[in-house]
Design an enzyme around this catalytic site. Structure first.
Site, mmCIF file in Angstrom:
data_model
loop_
_atom_site.group_PDB
_atom_site.id
_atom_site.type_symbol
_atom_site.label_atom_id
_atom_site.label_comp_id
_atom_site.label_asym_id
_atom_site.label_seq_id
_atom_site.Cartn_x
_atom_site.Cartn_y
_atom_site.Cartn_z
ATOM 1 N N ASP A 298 5.592 16.478 62.816
ATOM 2 C CA ASP A 298 6.623 17.206 62.070
ATOM 3 C C ASP A 298 6.255 18.637 61.669
ATOM 4 O O ASP A 298 7.118 19.386 61.187
ATOM 5 C CB ASP A 298 7.044 16.407 60.826
ATOM 6 C CG ASP A 298 5.879 16.065 59.872
ATOM 7 O OD1 ASP A 298 4.908 16.837 59.814
ATOM 8 O OD2 ASP A 298 5.967 15.024 59.191
ATOM 9 N N GLN B 234 -1.417 12.554 62.744
ATOM 10 C CA GLN B 234 -0.654 11.840 63.777
ATOM 11 C C GLN B 234 0.810 12.261 63.721
ATOM 12 O O GLN B 234 1.607 11.843 64.539
ATOM 13 C CB GLN B 234 -0.732 10.332 63.535
ATOM 14 C CG GLN B 234 -2.109 9.756 63.670
ATOM 15 C CD GLN B 234 -2.173 8.363 63.063
ATOM 16 O OE1 GLN B 234 -1.929 7.366 63.728
ATOM 17 N NE2 GLN B 234 -2.487 8.288 61.795
ATOM 18 N N ALA C 299 1.252 9.189 48.163
ATOM 19 C CA ALA C 299 0.328 10.303 48.415
ATOM 20 C C ALA C 299 0.720 11.550 47.622
ATOM 21 O O ALA C 299 -0.151 12.300 47.167
ATOM 22 C CB ALA C 299 0.298 10.615 49.912
ATOM 23 N N HIS D 13 -0.940 13.679 67.951
ATOM 24 C CA HIS D 13 0.183 13.125 68.728
ATOM 25 C C HIS D 13 1.208 14.195 69.111
ATOM 26 O O HIS D 13 2.354 13.861 69.414
ATOM 27 C CB HIS D 13 0.878 11.998 67.936
ATOM 28 C CG HIS D 13 0.053 10.734 67.854
ATOM 29 N ND1 HIS D 13 0.316 9.725 66.956
ATOM 30 C CD2 HIS D 13 -1.018 10.314 68.578
ATOM 31 C CE1 HIS D 13 -0.565 8.736 67.119
ATOM 32 N NE2 HIS D 13 -1.388 9.074 68.091
ATOM 33 N N THR E 197 -1.313 6.177 56.650
ATOM 34 C CA THR E 197 -1.246 5.675 58.026
ATOM 35 C C THR E 197 -1.448 4.168 58.030
ATOM 36 O O THR E 197 -2.270 3.645 57.270
ATOM 37 C CB THR E 197 -2.251 6.379 58.961
ATOM 38 O OG1 THR E 197 -2.151 5.793 60.253
ATOM 39 C CG2 THR E 197 -3.686 6.289 58.468
ATOM 40 N N CYS F 230 13.427 22.047 83.281
ATOM 41 C CA CYS F 230 12.283 22.955 83.296
ATOM 42 C C CYS F 230 12.672 24.228 84.050
ATOM 43 O O CYS F 230 13.195 24.149 85.167
ATOM 44 C CB CYS F 230 11.105 22.269 83.988
ATOM 45 S SG CYS F 230 9.708 23.371 84.225
ATOM 46 N N TYR G 122 15.013 11.752 69.423
ATOM 47 C CA TYR G 122 14.167 12.875 69.019
ATOM 48 C C TYR G 122 14.999 13.975 68.356
ATOM 49 O O TYR G 122 14.546 14.611 67.407
ATOM 50 C CB TYR G 122 13.332 13.390 70.206
ATOM 51 C CG TYR G 122 12.114 12.509 70.395
ATOM 52 C CD1 TYR G 122 10.975 12.701 69.626
ATOM 53 C CD2 TYR G 122 12.140 11.439 71.277
ATOM 54 C CE1 TYR G 122 9.887 11.860 69.734
ATOM 55 C CE2 TYR G 122 11.055 10.585 71.402
ATOM 56 C CZ TYR G 122 9.923 10.814 70.622
ATOM 57 O OH TYR G 122 8.849 9.967 70.716
HETATM 58 P P1 OAD Z 1 3.538 4.034 60.184
HETATM 59 O O1 OAD Z 1 5.022 4.122 60.033
HETATM 60 O O2 OAD Z 1 2.981 3.009 61.091
HETATM 61 O O3 OAD Z 1 2.858 3.745 58.751
HETATM 62 C C1 OAD Z 1 3.131 4.535 57.627
HETATM 63 C C2 OAD Z 1 2.115 4.176 56.557
HETATM 64 O O4 OAD Z 1 2.343 5.021 55.451
HETATM 65 C C3 OAD Z 1 2.218 2.730 56.033
HETATM 66 O O5 OAD Z 1 0.914 2.178 55.950
HETATM 67 C C4 OAD Z 1 2.826 2.894 54.638
HETATM 68 O O6 OAD Z 1 2.333 1.921 53.717
HETATM 69 C C5 OAD Z 1 2.320 4.267 54.251
HETATM 70 N N1 OAD Z 1 3.185 4.992 53.309
HETATM 71 C C6 OAD Z 1 4.539 5.056 53.268
HETATM 72 N N2 OAD Z 1 4.952 5.874 52.311
HETATM 73 C C7 OAD Z 1 3.837 6.376 51.721
HETATM 74 C C8 OAD Z 1 3.598 7.288 50.652
HETATM 75 N N3 OAD Z 1 4.609 7.884 49.992
HETATM 76 N N4 OAD Z 1 2.324 7.560 50.315
HETATM 77 C C9 OAD Z 1 1.278 6.968 50.968
HETATM 78 N N5 OAD Z 1 1.442 6.087 51.974
HETATM 79 C C10 OAD Z 1 2.695 5.796 52.352
HETATM 80 O O7 OAD Z 1 3.040 5.490 60.537
HETATM 81 P P2 OAD Z 1 1.709 5.988 61.223
HETATM 82 O O8 OAD Z 1 0.522 5.223 60.747
HETATM 83 O O9 OAD Z 1 1.704 7.457 61.105
HETATM 84 O O10 OAD Z 1 2.578 7.404 67.265
HETATM 85 O O11 OAD Z 1 1.975 5.623 62.709
HETATM 86 C C11 OAD Z 1 1.000 5.977 63.627
HETATM 87 C C12 OAD Z 1 1.645 6.288 64.914
HETATM 88 O O12 OAD Z 1 2.453 5.176 65.264
HETATM 89 C C13 OAD Z 1 2.624 7.436 64.908
HETATM 90 O O13 OAD Z 1 2.005 8.685 65.023
HETATM 91 C C14 OAD Z 1 3.416 7.142 66.116
HETATM 92 C C15 OAD Z 1 3.596 5.645 65.960
HETATM 93 O O14 OAD Z 1 3.601 4.954 67.066
HETATM 94 C C16 OAD Z 1 3.135 7.711 68.435
HETATM 95 O O15 OAD Z 1 4.315 7.970 68.526
HETATM 96 C C17 OAD Z 1 2.166 7.725 69.562
#
Ligand code: OAD
Length: 246
Positions: A104, A101, A230, A119, A187, A146, A67
């Site tokens: 940052d 999600q 994006a 999240h 996502t 803590c 982290y």
């Molecule tokens: P992921 O790392 O699973 O997926 C990222 C997504 O972004 C993928 O589908 C890529 O194709 C897409 N991507 C990458 N670069 C991009 C760009 N420049 N423009 C558009 N799309 C792009 O990330 P998340 O879906 O956010 O949760 O993951 C969901 C959750 O999984 C996170 O919040 C985290 C993780 O486990 C927890 O920690 C609970």
């Protein structure tokens, strides 16, 4: 990129738009997506070894270090044009809800207010025993204690197997059920319950737009898809929908 007239009309005429972002929206700010973050330095670890309560209790130093590494990347990063477009959309759409999600804080730094942090946020710390929030900064080194009970502090994020904070879940469900257009940006659509929100929105009559670099498990149900980065697609979409934008 061709943007359909139907989609532009929908964007202009929707009173309620709900957006869900994932780590892909911050990729162009230099923050690796969640899965990409597990390559390189951290290639030998799986998400379960770094983002679960079990992992933290088993090896707090390792998890804290991961982290700390991510926090350092985030603190050097700047919001990109995709974050900025969403920040402007909140004043163009009467009922605009931004669910993220991402942990940052880049949406807030771009000017978005009322961001629903599904999240959590990596810059905050809370007590691992009682859950209370603290003012203790997330310093490097070992997890701090803590100030109230001396238990280890943990990042204020949702780990695998943990529940979404009640208020975030309530707002996310309500905003998904009520919207006319649901947009998922960057996502992978594989982590639940966030991944179920698009379907929930559609089941209540909303149209669904997916913006992603690649296809995802959500792609087949999308009414509209814009494939690409994006940070390029959102400014084009904004310009096409509201040509008065400079
Ligand atoms: P992921 O790392 O699973 O997926 C990222 C997504 O972004 C993928 O589908 C890529 O194709 C897409 N991507 C990458 N670069 C991009 C760009 N420049 N423009 C558009 N799309 C792009 O990330 P998340 O879906 O956010 O949760 O993951 C969901 C959750 O999984 C996170 O919040 C985290 C993780 O486990 C927890 O920690 C609970």
């Amino acid at each position: 990129m061709t943007i359909s007239g139907d989609l532009l009309d929908l964007i202009r005429n929707s009173q309620r738009i709900t957006v869900l972002t994932g780590s892909g929206i911050s990729a162009e700010s230099g923050i690796p997506t969640f899965r990409d973050a597990l390559t390189g330095l951290w290639a030998n670890y799986s998400p379960e070894e770094l983002a679960t309560p079990e992992a933290y209790y088993k090896n707090p130093s390792l998890v804290w270090k991961w982290y700390a590494w991510r926090r350092q990347l985030i603190s050097q990063a700047q919001p990109n044009p995709a974050h900025q477009v969403l920040a402007r959309m909140q004043s163009r759409v009467a009922g605009f809800t931004l669910l993220t999600q991402n942990v940052d804080g880049l949406h807030q730094r771009a000017g978005s207010t009322s961001v629903v942090e599904y999240h959590g946020n990596i810059m905050r710390t809370r007590c691992s025993r009682h859950g209370c929030m603290t003012d203790v900064p997330p310093i490097e080194g070992e997890p701090p204690a803590c100030p109230e009970c001396s238990a280890m502090l943990r990042p204020d994020v949702v780990w695998f197997g943990e529940s979404i904070p009640n208020h975030a879940q309530f707002t996310a469900v309500t905003a998904s059920e009520d919207c006319q257009l649901f947009i998922a940006i960057g996502t992978s659509g594989i982590v639940y319950p966030a991944a179920s929100l698009a379907q929930l929105a559609q089941s209540k009559g909303a149209r669904f737009l997916e913006i992603n670099l690649d296809r995802t498990p959500l792609s087949s149900m999308a009414d509209f898809r814009l494939q690409g980065p994006a940070g390029e697609i959102l400014p084009e979409l904004e310009q096409a929908a509201w040509p008065d934008v400079r």
